[in-house]
Design a protein around this motif. Structure first.
Motif, PDB file in Angstrom:
ATOM      1  N   VAL A 165      -2.723   6.034   9.628  1.00 33.90           N
ATOM      2  CA  VAL A 165      -3.291   5.132   8.767  1.00 33.90           C
ATOM      3  C   VAL A 165      -2.437   3.701   9.191  1.00 33.90           C
ATOM      4  CG1 VAL A 165      -3.794   4.074   6.648  1.00 33.90           C
ATOM      5  CG2 VAL A 165      -4.212   6.486   6.908  1.00 33.90           C
TER       6      VAL A 165
ATOM      7  N   CYS B  25       8.879  12.396   3.127  1.00 28.41           N
ATOM      8  CA  CYS B  25       8.970  12.003   4.433  1.00 28.41           C
ATOM      9  C   CYS B  25      10.241  12.306   5.196  1.00 28.41           C
ATOM     10  CB  CYS B  25       8.491  10.595   4.161  1.00 28.41           C
ATOM     11  SG  CYS B  25       9.760   9.461   3.307  1.00 28.41           S
TER      12      CYS B  25
ATOM     13  N   ILE C 232      -4.015   1.713  11.682  1.00 28.84           N
ATOM     14  CA  ILE C 232      -5.141   1.135  11.357  1.00 28.84           C
ATOM     15  C   ILE C 232      -4.685  -0.473  10.447  1.00 28.84           C
ATOM     16  CG2 ILE C 232      -7.119   1.122   9.182  1.00 28.84           C
ATOM     17  CD1 ILE C 232      -7.285   4.055   9.950  1.00 28.84           C
TER      18      ILE C 232
ATOM     19  N   GLY D 145      -8.696   2.827  -5.714  1.00 24.92           N
ATOM     20  CA  GLY D 145      -9.355   3.212  -4.744  1.00 24.92           C
ATOM     21  C   GLY D 145      -8.664   3.647  -3.252  1.00 24.92           C
TER      22      GLY D 145
ATOM     23  N   ILE E  54       0.661  -1.326   0.072  1.00 27.77           N
ATOM     24  CA  ILE E  54      -0.074   0.009   0.026  1.00 27.77           C
ATOM     25  C   ILE E  54       0.700   1.269   0.000  1.00 27.77           C
ATOM     26  CG2 ILE E  54      -1.864   1.242   1.247  1.00 27.77           C
ATOM     27  CD1 ILE E  54      -2.593  -1.420   2.738  1.00 27.77           C
ATOM     28  N   THR E  55       0.720   2.111  -0.857  1.00 26.51           N
ATOM     29  CA  THR E  55       1.674   3.242  -1.134  1.00 26.51           C
ATOM     30  C   THR E  55       1.024   4.509  -0.969  1.00 26.51           C
ATOM     31  OG1 THR E  55       1.558   3.202  -3.606  1.00 26.51           O
ATOM     32  CG2 THR E  55       2.983   1.707  -2.679  1.00 26.51           C
TER      33      THR E  55
ATOM     34  N   PRO F  64      -9.270   4.414   1.326  1.00 23.52           N
ATOM     35  CA  PRO F  64      -9.599   3.918   2.467  1.00 23.52           C
ATOM     36  C   PRO F  64     -10.720   2.703   2.296  1.00 23.52           C
ATOM     37  CG  PRO F  64      -9.532   6.281   2.591  1.00 23.52           C
ATOM     38  CD  PRO F  64      -9.601   5.839   1.444  1.00 23.52           C
TER      39      PRO F  64
ATOM     40  N   LEU G 136       7.976   4.918  -4.458  1.00 18.77           N
ATOM     41  CA  LEU G 136       7.404   4.185  -3.325  1.00 18.77           C
ATOM     42  C   LEU G 136       6.570   2.931  -3.591  1.00 18.77           C
ATOM     43  CD1 LEU G 136       6.953   7.306  -1.115  1.00 18.77           C
ATOM     44  CD2 LEU G 136       8.798   5.619  -0.760  1.00 18.77           C
TER      45      LEU G 136
ATOM     46  N   TRP H 244       1.358   8.885  -1.910  1.00 17.80           N
ATOM     47  CA  TRP H 244       1.041   9.614  -3.239  1.00 17.80           C
ATOM     48  C   TRP H 244       2.339  10.680  -3.506  1.00 17.80           C
ATOM     49  CZ3 TRP H 244       1.808  14.839  -1.769  1.00 17.80           C
ATOM     50  CH2 TRP H 244       1.534  15.115  -0.478  1.00 17.80           C
ATOM     51  N   ASN H 245       3.149  10.899  -2.516  1.00 20.10           N
ATOM     52  CA  ASN H 245       4.501  11.866  -2.729  1.00 20.10           C
ATOM     53  C   ASN H 245       5.492  11.645  -3.828  1.00 20.10           C
ATOM     54  OD1 ASN H 245       5.239  10.131  -0.645  1.00 20.10           O
ATOM     55  ND2 ASN H 245       6.266  11.667   0.324  1.00 20.10           N
TER      56      ASN H 245
ATOM     57  N   PRO I 171      -1.786   1.763  -5.204  1.00 24.60           N
ATOM     58  CA  PRO I 171      -1.405   2.884  -4.990  1.00 24.60           C
ATOM     59  C   PRO I 171      -2.253   4.060  -4.409  1.00 24.60           C
ATOM     60  CG  PRO I 171      -1.500   1.822  -7.363  1.00 24.60           C
ATOM     61  CD  PRO I 171      -2.258   1.036  -6.360  1.00 24.60           C
TER      62      PRO I 171
ATOM     63  N   HIS J 216      -4.468  19.389   1.593  1.00 25.19           N
ATOM     64  CA  HIS J 216      -3.427  19.702   2.282  1.00 25.19           C
ATOM     65  C   HIS J 216      -2.897  21.287   1.951  1.00 25.19           C
ATOM     66  CE1 HIS J 216      -1.673  15.724   3.445  1.00 25.19           C
ATOM     67  NE2 HIS J 216      -2.623  15.296   2.577  1.00 25.19           N
TER      68      HIS J 216
ATOM     69  N   GLY K  91       7.084  11.675  10.176  1.00 24.08           N
ATOM     70  CA  GLY K  91       7.092  12.146  11.458  1.00 24.08           C
ATOM     71  C   GLY K  91       7.621  13.575  11.268  1.00 24.08           C
TER      72      GLY K  91
ATOM     73  N   PHE L 272       3.440  -1.481   4.132  1.00 24.90           N
ATOM     74  CA  PHE L 272       2.725  -0.169   4.126  1.00 24.90           C
ATOM     75  C   PHE L 272       3.685   1.278   3.996  1.00 24.90           C
ATOM     76  CE2 PHE L 272       0.978   3.528   6.469  1.00 24.90           C
ATOM     77  CZ  PHE L 272      -0.107   3.663   5.542  1.00 24.90           C
TER      78      PHE L 272
ATOM     79  N   PHE M 230      16.611   1.264   4.686  1.00 22.85           N
ATOM     80  CA  PHE M 230      15.710   2.400   4.841  1.00 22.85           C
ATOM     81  C   PHE M 230      14.432   2.198   5.774  1.00 22.85           C
ATOM     82  CE2 PHE M 230      12.221   5.314   3.540  1.00 22.85           C
ATOM     83  CZ  PHE M 230      12.839   6.395   4.230  1.00 22.85           C
TER      84      PHE M 230
HETATM   85  P1  NAD Z   1      -2.020   8.071   4.238  1.00 23.07           P
HETATM   86  O1  NAD Z   1      -1.565   7.153   5.363  1.00 23.07           O
HETATM   87  O2  NAD Z   1      -3.045   8.982   4.031  1.00 23.07           O
HETATM   88  O3  NAD Z   1      -2.196   6.980   2.724  1.00 23.07           O
HETATM   89  C1  NAD Z   1      -1.333   5.938   2.445  1.00 23.07           C
HETATM   90  C2  NAD Z   1      -2.158   4.878   1.838  1.00 23.07           C
HETATM   91  O4  NAD Z   1      -3.317   4.246   2.812  1.00 23.07           O
HETATM   92  C3  NAD Z   1      -2.772   5.160   0.450  1.00 23.07           C
HETATM   93  O5  NAD Z   1      -2.611   4.274  -0.474  1.00 23.07           O
HETATM   94  C4  NAD Z   1      -4.431   5.358   0.980  1.00 23.07           C
HETATM   95  O6  NAD Z   1      -5.230   4.923   0.132  1.00 23.07           O
HETATM   96  C5  NAD Z   1      -4.491   4.567   2.122  1.00 23.07           C
HETATM   97  N1  NAD Z   1      -5.382   4.684   3.367  1.00 23.07           N
HETATM   98  C6  NAD Z   1      -5.637   6.063   3.610  1.00 23.07           C
HETATM   99  N2  NAD Z   1      -6.562   6.330   4.546  1.00 23.07           N
HETATM  100  C7  NAD Z   1      -6.840   4.911   4.998  1.00 23.07           C
HETATM  101  C8  NAD Z   1      -7.695   4.479   5.852  1.00 23.07           C
HETATM  102  N3  NAD Z   1      -8.446   5.259   6.648  1.00 23.07           N
HETATM  103  N4  NAD Z   1      -7.784   3.121   5.939  1.00 23.07           N
HETATM  104  C9  NAD Z   1      -7.003   2.330   5.083  1.00 23.07           C
HETATM  105  N5  NAD Z   1      -6.310   2.864   4.137  1.00 23.07           N
HETATM  106  C10 NAD Z   1      -6.168   4.115   4.139  1.00 23.07           C
HETATM  107  O7  NAD Z   1      -0.583   8.725   3.513  1.00 23.07           O
HETATM  108  P2  NAD Z   1      -0.300   9.663   2.309  1.00 23.07           P
HETATM  109  O8  NAD Z   1      -1.072  11.018   2.682  1.00 23.07           O
HETATM  110  O9  NAD Z   1      -0.713   9.151   1.129  1.00 23.07           O
HETATM  111  O10 NAD Z   1       1.265  10.071   2.512  1.00 23.07           O
HETATM  112  C11 NAD Z   1       1.795  11.024   3.425  1.00 23.07           C
HETATM  113  C12 NAD Z   1       2.517  10.317   4.577  1.00 23.07           C
HETATM  114  O11 NAD Z   1       3.111   9.181   4.289  1.00 23.07           O
HETATM  115  C13 NAD Z   1       3.222  10.936   5.322  1.00 23.07           C
HETATM  116  O12 NAD Z   1       3.230  11.004   6.634  1.00 23.07           O
HETATM  117  C14 NAD Z   1       4.607  10.662   5.124  1.00 23.07           C
HETATM  118  O13 NAD Z   1       5.710  10.985   6.049  1.00 23.07           O
HETATM  119  C15 NAD Z   1       4.532   9.362   4.814  1.00 23.07           C
HETATM  120  N6  NAD Z   1       5.598   8.575   4.001  1.00 23.07           N
HETATM  121  C16 NAD Z   1       6.402   7.936   4.576  1.00 23.07           C
HETATM  122  C17 NAD Z   1       7.613   7.430   3.568  1.00 23.07           C
HETATM  123  C18 NAD Z   1       8.358   6.549   4.422  1.00 23.07           C
HETATM  124  O14 NAD Z   1       9.289   5.978   3.375  1.00 23.07           O
HETATM  125  N7  NAD Z   1       8.608   6.364   5.717  1.00 23.07           N
HETATM  126  C19 NAD Z   1       7.497   7.643   2.485  1.00 23.07           C
HETATM  127  C20 NAD Z   1       6.632   8.611   2.110  1.00 23.07           C
HETATM  128  C21 NAD Z   1       5.629   9.128   2.726  1.00 23.07           C
END
Ligand code: NAD
Length: 468
Positions: A192, A244, A195, A168, A111-112, A170, A120, A114-115, A139, A290, A213, A186, A402
């Motif tokens: 999330v 991130c 969750i 799709g 599960i990935t 959540p 990713l 958007w950034n 994605p 955002h 963070g 994830f 990483f």
């Molecule tokens: P997000 O947690 O909102 O979403 C990530 C994925 O989870 C998406 O595919 C989305 O569809 C799904 N999702 C969203 N809400 C959900 C729910 N309630 N239940 C189940 N699935 C759900 O994250 P985002 O906004 O896409 O990305 C930004 C976050 O990701 C930031 O906190 C950033 O730091 C983190 N991030 C971490 C890394 C890393 O490598 N550690 C890399 C990039 C981004």
């Protein structure tokens, strides 16, 4: 009606056939992934522009080249990574074969966010395929244009009986999580992540959580402010701050803050011109939600640089906030945008206390001309990754793992670490069936002599084994 049941059953059957275990099959999938990237680079680039206004330079550096490098590395090392790993033996097992076998988990879910929607998604996928798994990829719906290319085009390059893309948000993720997967990888927010982990618990599914963070960036008084400003500004404003591992806030003395502000102004002007809004090298905020969130953070501290925004274009200028207090909104959440707060501290000790009072970050940066200072920050803190005197250059090294620690996540990937993450390390001992007499020392009736000999035979370090 469960929309995923049939698809998941088919994928499980494909895994059960053993097809994905063959080295040749895995190599074919990796080559397919490579061809997908090569033949659809233009399409992906257009999607990245639509989603994030990501320019070619940043796409090449932070998306395509990293994925291609990971594919090449996996193809080059696949045989070696798959090979059984011989391990040290003790006297009791000298005639046996002891090794670690790297087995695919089975059906894995990735599960990935958007950034960096290509990087990713494909980097974990490389390891999952190389390790011989069947994969469901989900994605982000927020980078919908890139997601569409991944959903519609990528499957044509892979064996579709072993691989599927689910689109799709959540709702779809929650439906998927009702099912049992053998591994969940994830990347996303900590909110999330919780969750996902709770859902995985139901099936005792192992997880990797790559979360976010606030990444501190300590700047010592002995630094050249311009060098620090160039490096911090580059890594803060790359991808419009939506990274991130970006330095989230600067910690320095009030004197260093005074020197850093003009240096940051100079760097920002050199990078993006007098009017950053018209710069082709600055992207845009991913969506209105955002944008609104980030606008709310501009009220913290005092705006020293930037601060302008335009909702019609989702533009936020590269911004520096000074004299920010720990209690202000910008210090309560991951910023994930082009805003850099500076919080002043009186000493290195105070900076380290500040860092250690908070959750363990994904990344930590320390700038100083003294290696001793850099090493002190390294030694007295904890984070997923650490870099002295620069931003996230360690991301260019697939030889480094990483991943986060504590609240910033669990598990690791990149290079061979991704292959290992998606492999179960099975402990194997193939025993010699002869010389049963030797085994009699372990069978009852027990005696002190038998115990002494058995304990010696079980020692793994031959140097301490007096029988040899
Ligand atoms: P997000 O947690 O909102 O979403 C990530 C994925 O989870 C998406 O595919 C989305 O569809 C799904 N999702 C969203 N809400 C959900 C729910 N309630 N239940 C189940 N699935 C759900 O994250 P985002 O906004 O896409 O990305 C930004 C976050 O990701 C930031 O906190 C950033 O730091 C983190 N991030 C971490 C890394 C890393 O490598 N550690 C890399 C990039 C981004």
């Amino acid at each position: 009606m469960d929309p995923f049941e049939d698809m998941l059953r088919r994928l499980r059957e494909a895994f059960g056939s053993g097809r994905t275990q063959e080295a040749e099959f895995r190599a074919t999938q990796l080559k397919g992934l490579g061809r997908f990237l090569e033949e659809n680079k233009q399409l992906l680039q257009e999607a990245l522009v639509q989603d994030l206004r990501k320019m070619v330079f940043e796409s090449e550096v932070s998306e395509f080249s990293i994925c291609q490098g990971e594919i090449n590395l996996a193809l080059k090392n696949l045989q070696a990574w798959m090979k059984d790993e011989e391990v040290t033996k003790n006297l009791a097992t000298q005639l046996d074969s002891a090794f670690i076998r790297k087995e695919p988990f089975g059906l894995v879910l990735i599960i990935t966010p958007w950034n960096y929607p290509v990087n990713l998604t494909l980097v974990p996928l490389v390891g999952a395929l190389a390790a011989g798994n069947c994969v469901v990829l989900k994605p982000s719906e927020i980078s919908g244009n890139t997601g569409k290319v991944l959903a519609e085009v990528l499957p044509r390059y892979l064996d579709q009986s072993c691989f599927a893309v689910v689109t799709g948000g959540p709702k779809e993720v929650q439906q998927l999580l009702e099912h049992k997967f053998d591994y969940i990888f994830f990347t996303g927010s900590s909110r999330v992540g919780k969750i996902i982990m709770a859902a995985a618990t139901k099936h005792l599914t192992p997880v990797t959580l790559e979360l976010g963070g606030k990444n501190p960036c300590y700047v010592h008084d002995d630094c050249d402010p311009q060098t620090v400003a160039n490096r911090v500004a580059f890594f803060r404003y790359l991808n419009t701050g939506q990274t991130c591992v970006a330095p989230d806030y600067v910690l320095c003395s009030p004197e260093m803050q005074e020197r850093l502000v003009p240096a940051l102004q100079s760097a920002i002007t050199r990078f993006y011109g007098d009017d950053p809004k018209s710069s082709p090298d600055l992207g845009r905020i991913i969506n209105d939600k955002h944008f609104q969130r980030l606008q709310g953070l501009l009220g913290s501290g005092r705006v020293a640089i930037g601060g302008q925004s335009d909702s019609s274009d989702r533009y936020i200028a590269p911004t520096v906030l000074v004299d920010v207090q720990e209690t202000e909104p910008v210090m309560q959440e991951e910023i994930f945008g082009p805003i850099l707060p500076i919080v002043t501290v009186r000493s290195l000790d105070e900076a380290i206390d500040f860092i250690n009072r908070r959750e363990k970050p994904l990344a930590l940066y320390a700038f100083s001309n003294s290696q001793q200072v850099v090493k002190e920050v390294l030694f007295r803190t904890s984070s997923g990754a650490f870099c002295g005197n620069d931003g996230f250059m360690y991301m260019t090294l697939s030889s480094l793992p990483f991943g986060g620690v504590g609240a910033s996540g669990m598990g690791k990937y990149h290079g061979k670490f991704t292959f290992d993450t998606f492999s179960h390390h099975r402990a194997c001992l193939l025993r010699y069936s002869g010389m049963e007499k030797v085994n009699s020392i372990r069978y009852p009736p027990y005696s002190p002599q038998k115990l002494r000999v058995l304990l010696m035979a079980m020692e793994t370090h031959s140097s301490s084994c007096t029988l040899l």
